[in-house]
Design a protein around this motif. Structure first.
Motif, PDB file in Angstrom:
ATOM      1  N   ASP A   1      62.279  31.103  75.476  1.00 44.83           N
ATOM      2  CA  ASP A   1      61.039  31.858  75.450  1.00 44.83           C
ATOM      3  C   ASP A   1      60.362  31.648  74.099  1.00 44.83           C
ATOM      4  O   ASP A   1      60.846  32.114  73.066  1.00 44.83           O
ATOM      5  N   GLU A   2      59.260  30.909  74.129  1.00 45.26           N
ATOM      6  CA  GLU A   2      58.582  30.570  72.874  1.00 45.26           C
ATOM      7  C   GLU A   2      57.881  31.784  72.273  1.00 45.26           C
ATOM      8  O   GLU A   2      57.805  31.938  71.057  1.00 45.26           O
ATOM      9  N   LEU A   3      57.351  32.656  73.134  1.00 43.53           N
ATOM     10  CA  LEU A   3      56.602  33.826  72.655  1.00 43.53           C
ATOM     11  C   LEU A   3      57.548  35.025  72.576  1.00 43.53           C
ATOM     12  O   LEU A   3      57.573  35.898  73.441  1.00 43.53           O
TER      13      LEU A   3
ATOM     14  N   LEU B   1      45.148  37.404  74.641  1.00 48.01           N
ATOM     15  CA  LEU B   1      46.069  37.669  75.754  1.00 48.01           C
ATOM     16  C   LEU B   1      47.489  37.190  75.449  1.00 48.01           C
ATOM     17  O   LEU B   1      48.387  37.344  76.260  1.00 48.01           O
ATOM     18  N   ARG B   2      47.671  36.571  74.321  1.00 53.83           N
ATOM     19  CA  ARG B   2      48.937  35.988  73.869  1.00 53.83           C
ATOM     20  C   ARG B   2      49.482  34.952  74.851  1.00 53.83           C
ATOM     21  O   ARG B   2      50.667  34.935  75.166  1.00 53.83           O
ATOM     22  N   PHE B   3      48.585  34.101  75.324  1.00 51.25           N
ATOM     23  CA  PHE B   3      49.029  32.907  76.031  1.00 51.25           C
ATOM     24  C   PHE B   3      49.597  31.913  75.005  1.00 51.25           C
ATOM     25  O   PHE B   3      50.456  31.108  75.327  1.00 51.25           O
ATOM     26  N   TYR B   4      49.071  31.970  73.802  1.00 53.14           N
ATOM     27  CA  TYR B   4      49.559  31.178  72.675  1.00 53.14           C
ATOM     28  C   TYR B   4      49.637  32.102  71.461  1.00 53.14           C
ATOM     29  O   TYR B   4      48.982  33.154  71.425  1.00 53.14           O
ATOM     30  N   ASP B   5      50.429  31.703  70.469  1.00 53.39           N
ATOM     31  CA  ASP B   5      50.453  32.397  69.177  1.00 53.39           C
ATOM     32  C   ASP B   5      49.702  31.551  68.150  1.00 53.39           C
ATOM     33  O   ASP B   5      49.800  30.320  68.167  1.00 53.39           O
ATOM     34  N   PRO B   6      48.947  32.185  67.250  1.00 50.90           N
ATOM     35  CA  PRO B   6      48.211  31.421  66.233  1.00 50.90           C
ATOM     36  C   PRO B   6      49.157  30.776  65.234  1.00 50.90           C
ATOM     37  O   PRO B   6      50.278  31.253  65.020  1.00 50.90           O
ATOM     38  N   GLN B   7      48.687  29.671  64.616  1.00 52.65           N
ATOM     39  CA  GLN B   7      49.485  29.015  63.579  1.00 52.65           C
ATOM     40  C   GLN B   7      49.525  29.868  62.306  1.00 52.65           C
ATOM     41  O   GLN B   7      50.527  29.877  61.594  1.00 52.65           O
TER      42      GLN B   7
ATOM     43  N   ASP C   1      50.765  44.593  65.590  1.00 52.54           N
ATOM     44  CA  ASP C   1      50.791  43.156  65.865  1.00 52.54           C
ATOM     45  C   ASP C   1      51.098  42.930  67.342  1.00 52.54           C
ATOM     46  O   ASP C   1      52.077  43.482  67.865  1.00 52.54           O
ATOM     47  N   ILE C   2      50.291  42.110  68.026  1.00 49.74           N
ATOM     48  CA  ILE C   2      50.488  41.940  69.474  1.00 49.74           C
ATOM     49  C   ILE C   2      51.829  41.279  69.783  1.00 49.74           C
ATOM     50  O   ILE C   2      52.343  41.410  70.898  1.00 49.74           O
ATOM     51  N   ARG C   3      52.428  40.605  68.811  1.00 55.71           N
ATOM     52  CA  ARG C   3      53.733  39.973  69.029  1.00 55.71           C
ATOM     53  C   ARG C   3      54.858  40.994  69.093  1.00 55.71           C
ATOM     54  O   ARG C   3      55.977  40.656  69.496  1.00 55.71           O
ATOM     55  N   SER C   4      54.565  42.240  68.696  1.00 55.97           N
ATOM     56  CA  SER C   4      55.603  43.285  68.711  1.00 55.97           C
ATOM     57  C   SER C   4      55.634  44.057  70.026  1.00 55.97           C
ATOM     58  O   SER C   4      56.518  44.880  70.244  1.00 55.97           O
ATOM     59  N   TYR C   5      54.675  43.807  70.919  1.00 52.79           N
ATOM     60  CA  TYR C   5      54.639  44.493  72.204  1.00 52.79           C
ATOM     61  C   TYR C   5      55.565  43.806  73.201  1.00 52.79           C
ATOM     62  O   TYR C   5      55.651  42.572  73.243  1.00 52.79           O
ATOM     63  N   GLU C   6      56.242  44.599  74.033  1.00 56.15           N
ATOM     64  CA  GLU C   6      56.949  44.036  75.179  1.00 56.15           C
ATOM     65  C   GLU C   6      55.922  43.562  76.197  1.00 56.15           C
ATOM     66  O   GLU C   6      54.835  44.128  76.305  1.00 56.15           O
ATOM     67  N   SER C   7      56.296  42.548  76.948  1.00 53.50           N
ATOM     68  CA  SER C   7      55.334  41.874  77.822  1.00 53.50           C
ATOM     69  C   SER C   7      54.654  42.831  78.798  1.00 53.50           C
ATOM     70  O   SER C   7      53.427  42.835  78.928  1.00 53.50           O
TER      71      SER C   7
ATOM     72  N   SER D   1      60.327  32.065  89.374  1.00 51.48           N
ATOM     73  CA  SER D   1      60.117  33.181  88.454  1.00 51.48           C
ATOM     74  C   SER D   1      60.011  32.695  87.017  1.00 51.48           C
ATOM     75  O   SER D   1      59.138  33.137  86.261  1.00 51.48           O
ATOM     76  N   LYS D   2      60.875  31.744  86.638  1.00 48.88           N
ATOM     77  CA  LYS D   2      60.832  31.198  85.277  1.00 48.88           C
ATOM     78  C   LYS D   2      59.534  30.440  85.051  1.00 48.88           C
ATOM     79  O   LYS D   2      58.950  30.499  83.952  1.00 48.88           O
ATOM     80  N   THR D   3      59.061  29.747  86.103  1.00 51.92           N
ATOM     81  CA  THR D   3      57.802  29.010  85.989  1.00 51.92           C
ATOM     82  C   THR D   3      56.647  29.946  85.658  1.00 51.92           C
ATOM     83  O   THR D   3      55.784  29.625  84.837  1.00 51.92           O
ATOM     84  N   LEU D   4      56.635  31.132  86.284  1.00 54.14           N
ATOM     85  CA  LEU D   4      55.577  32.097  86.012  1.00 54.14           C
ATOM     86  C   LEU D   4      55.675  32.682  84.602  1.00 54.14           C
ATOM     87  O   LEU D   4      54.673  33.122  84.043  1.00 54.14           O
ATOM     88  N   LEU D   5      56.880  32.686  84.034  1.00 57.14           N
ATOM     89  CA  LEU D   5      57.084  33.287  82.715  1.00 57.14           C
ATOM     90  C   LEU D   5      56.946  32.284  81.575  1.00 57.14           C
ATOM     91  O   LEU D   5      56.995  32.676  80.403  1.00 57.14           O
ATOM     92  N   LEU D   6      56.810  31.001  81.901  1.00 54.24           N
ATOM     93  CA  LEU D   6      56.657  30.006  80.838  1.00 54.24           C
ATOM     94  C   LEU D   6      55.413  30.293  80.008  1.00 54.24           C
ATOM     95  O   LEU D   6      54.400  30.747  80.527  1.00 54.24           O
ATOM     96  N   SER D   7      55.512  30.008  78.727  1.00 48.10           N
ATOM     97  CA  SER D   7      54.324  30.129  77.890  1.00 48.10           C
ATOM     98  C   SER D   7      53.314  29.068  78.301  1.00 48.10           C
ATOM     99  O   SER D   7      53.646  28.072  78.948  1.00 48.10           O
ATOM    100  N   ALA D   8      52.075  29.285  77.923  1.00 48.93           N
ATOM    101  CA  ALA D   8      51.032  28.309  78.257  1.00 48.93           C
ATOM    102  C   ALA D   8      51.351  26.951  77.635  1.00 48.93           C
ATOM    103  O   ALA D   8      51.087  25.905  78.249  1.00 48.93           O
TER     104      ALA D   8
END
Length: 572
Positions: free
Chosen positions: A314-316, A378-384, A394-400, A94-101
């Motif tokens: 959780d990085e994201l 898709l927020r696989f990554y966050d921009p610098q 902001d897409i970072r404010s949405y729950e997954s 389960s954690k593997t599926l939730l890891l960030s890209a």
């Protein structure tokens, strides 16, 4: 070890019960030599047959209790180990599926696979052994030592003189085990990577007759693994022969001293016989403890690798909305910069705004940043730097879950699994067969699906290899449409479709999903020609922006692509 031991907490009552039963069985086993000595020295000499039989029955009862106790405790240990490993593997997966890209890239897929398989197996083996031998061996060792001290302290001290040396040898060697087996597991990662790559590319390997090349590549990683295993095994295998040597020296010393003491009347033959049995039990306990030490080194190395994944932060993270977005636009990129490795931007100062229901086309050469654009949305990554907004937020404010529910996605490396077409389109969601068929019609998949004798119940092979490339793409598009998405992303999803089917698909999308904002990533101009806005990307930068007609006038690169694909200039 601590992070994985938490999975034993819910099982502590069953473990404690099993330990108690194991203690009873082991103590009963320890009593047998003592009873035999007592019978030889104190019962047989009386000539009382009834008393002799009674003590014989008592020895038999102890043997039965020892046997049944060990059997029952071992069965309970097996069940505890089963449930422990199930929970550990489940959470790790389960954690593997939730890891960030980014974290997935860092661990690598082959390494994650080996952690879920071989690493959990090593931990499972140790937990099973510690329940079977972790109680029995110390009781045999300490209990046997205590009884021998009571029976004949001189002989016992001769035997005990070898134990500190044995412990020192086991401890010094075991300390080297964790780094050694960590290297072994990394070699397993490399081997899994090669096997995984070859399994995925088996058709290409056969088509290009590269079997020998891939065999050599596999042999290389296999030999490297063998070298590490041999090195670790050689060092760790020193424990058993050294222990055996020391134990045999101890036995020889005990026999020599016992013979002398019997000859001078300081000890009895019965005591010596019992002593040898206890020494055998103590030797077995020491051997078991040494095996546990060796297995612990494997377990600790594997447990550390498992904990790295489970405890990966959780990085994201979800943040508070900045309130800077414009709710008049459905999707907005504001001055977005992104780099995979932090050296050179893969996307550079990207800004684009889309209203709800608009169609955006992304086109450009391979490596221009088209798929990276999609991954950021898709927020696989966050921009610098810069921000991405959906509905002014902001897409970072949405729950997954809320965020993912907005999208229907077909990616370049999408997959189908071994199940029916219906289940591949439903994909575990609460979607009716009627909605599945509606999505398939829009995706131009309904016609070929209905031609199968079992229709939507047609069973697909793994990766959908019993479908053509165009059929697979249409099933994948059906999956994306079945959830009635707010945002539809088609990343090179029509590359295997003929021009007529592609055109019909785009018309159907415009008609049936006019409420959805559609982002199409393509290599073909025909796939993006009708989009409201087209972005031309080159090395992560926007070099063209507008409709097809506008770009044909203002963007040389776009015009060259269009002419080469749709007629016009001849491109060498």
């Amino acid at each position: 070890m601590k992070p994985v031991l938490k999975y034993l907490l819910p099982l502590r009552t069953r473990m404690a019960t099993g330990f108690c039963i194991k203690v009873i069985g082991t103590v009963s086993e320890l009593l047998i030599p003592f009873l035999m000595t007592y019978i030889l020295d104190n019962v047989i000499v009386t000539g009382n047959v009834g008393r002799i039989i009674a003590f014989g029955v008592l020895m038999l009862i102890c043997a039965l209790v020892a046997s049944l106790g060990n059997i029952i405790a071992n069965r309970m240990a097996a069940k505890v180990t089963r449930d422990f490993s199930y929970e550990m593997r489940r959470e790790l997966f389960s954690k593997t599926l939730l890891l960030s890209a980014k974290d997935t890239d860092r661990f690598t897929i082959p390494s994650l696979e080996s952690r879920i398989t071989s690493d959990t197996y090593n931990v499972q083996n140790f937990i099973g052994m510690i329940q079977r031998m972790g109680v029995r061996a110390p009781i045999l060792l300490l209990g046997g030592t205590a009884i021998t001290l009571i029976m004949d302290s001189t002989l016992s001290l001769v035997m005990l003189a070898t134990l500190p040396i044995i412990f020192a040898v086991v401890y010094s060697i075991s300390r080297k085990g964790v780094p050694l087996y960590t290297k072994v597991q990394k070699r397993i990662d490399s081997m899994v990577r090669v096997v995984r790559e070859d399994a995925q590319g088996i058709r290409v390997i056969k088509a290009l007759s590269k079997n020998d090349y891939e065999n050599r590549r596999y042999d290389e990683v296999n030999r490297a693994l063998c070298r590490e295993e041999t090195h670790a095994g050689t060092i760790m295998s020193i424990v058993n022969p050294v222990m055996t040597l020391l134990m045999n020296l101890g036995i020889a010393a005990v026999v020599a001293v016992a013979a002398y003491r019997v000859s001078i009347g300081a000890s009895s033959p019965a005591t010596v016989i019992a002593f040898m049995q206890y020494f055998t039990l103590i030797s077995m306990a020491m051997m078991s403890l040494s095996r546990m030490f060796v297995m612990y080194t494997k377990c600790a190395a594997s447990a550390n690798r498992i904990a790295e994944v489970i405890n990966c932060p959780d990085e994201l993270k979800t943040i508070a909305d900045s309130g800077n977005g414009d709710s008049n636009y459905h999707i907005a990129f504001e001055n977005v910069d992104f780099s995979y490795f932090g050296k050179q931007n893969n996307l550079d100062n990207i800004s684009i705004r889309l209203k709800k229901g608009q169609h955006l086309g992304l086109i450009g050469a391979t490596g221009s940043g088209k798929s990276t654009f999609v991954k950021l949305l898709l927020r696989f990554y966050d921009p610098q730097s810069g921000s991405i907004y959906i509905n002014g937020r902001d897409i970072r404010s949405y729950e997954s879950k809320e965020f993912r529910a907005m999208f229907g996605v077909v990616l370049q490396s999408d997959f189908l699994y071994a199940d029916t077409i219906e289940e591949n389109i439903r994909f575990g969601r609460d979607i009716s067969l009627e909605d599945i068929k509606k999505a398939a019609k829009t995706a131009q998949a309904d016609s070929f699906i209905e031609n199968f004798p079992d229709g939507y119940g047609h069973l697909l092979s793994a990766k959908g290899t019993n479908l053509s490339g165009g059929q697979r793409q249409r099933v994948l598009i059906s999956r994306a449409l079945a959830g009635n998405p707010e945002i539809l992303i088609l990343d090179d999803s029509s590359s295997a479709l003929d021009y007529k089917t592609d055109a019909t698909l785009r018309e159907a999308l415009s008609s049936e999903f006019s409420h959805s904002t559609v982002i199409t990533v393509a290599q073909r101009v025909s796939s993006v020609k009708s989009c409201d806005i087209i972005l031309v990307l080159d090395e992560g930068k926007i070099i063209g922006h507008g409709t097809h007609e506008q770009l044909m006038k203002t963007c040389t690169e776009y015009r060259e692509i269009s002419d080469s694909q749709m007629g016009g200039a001849f491109v060498e």
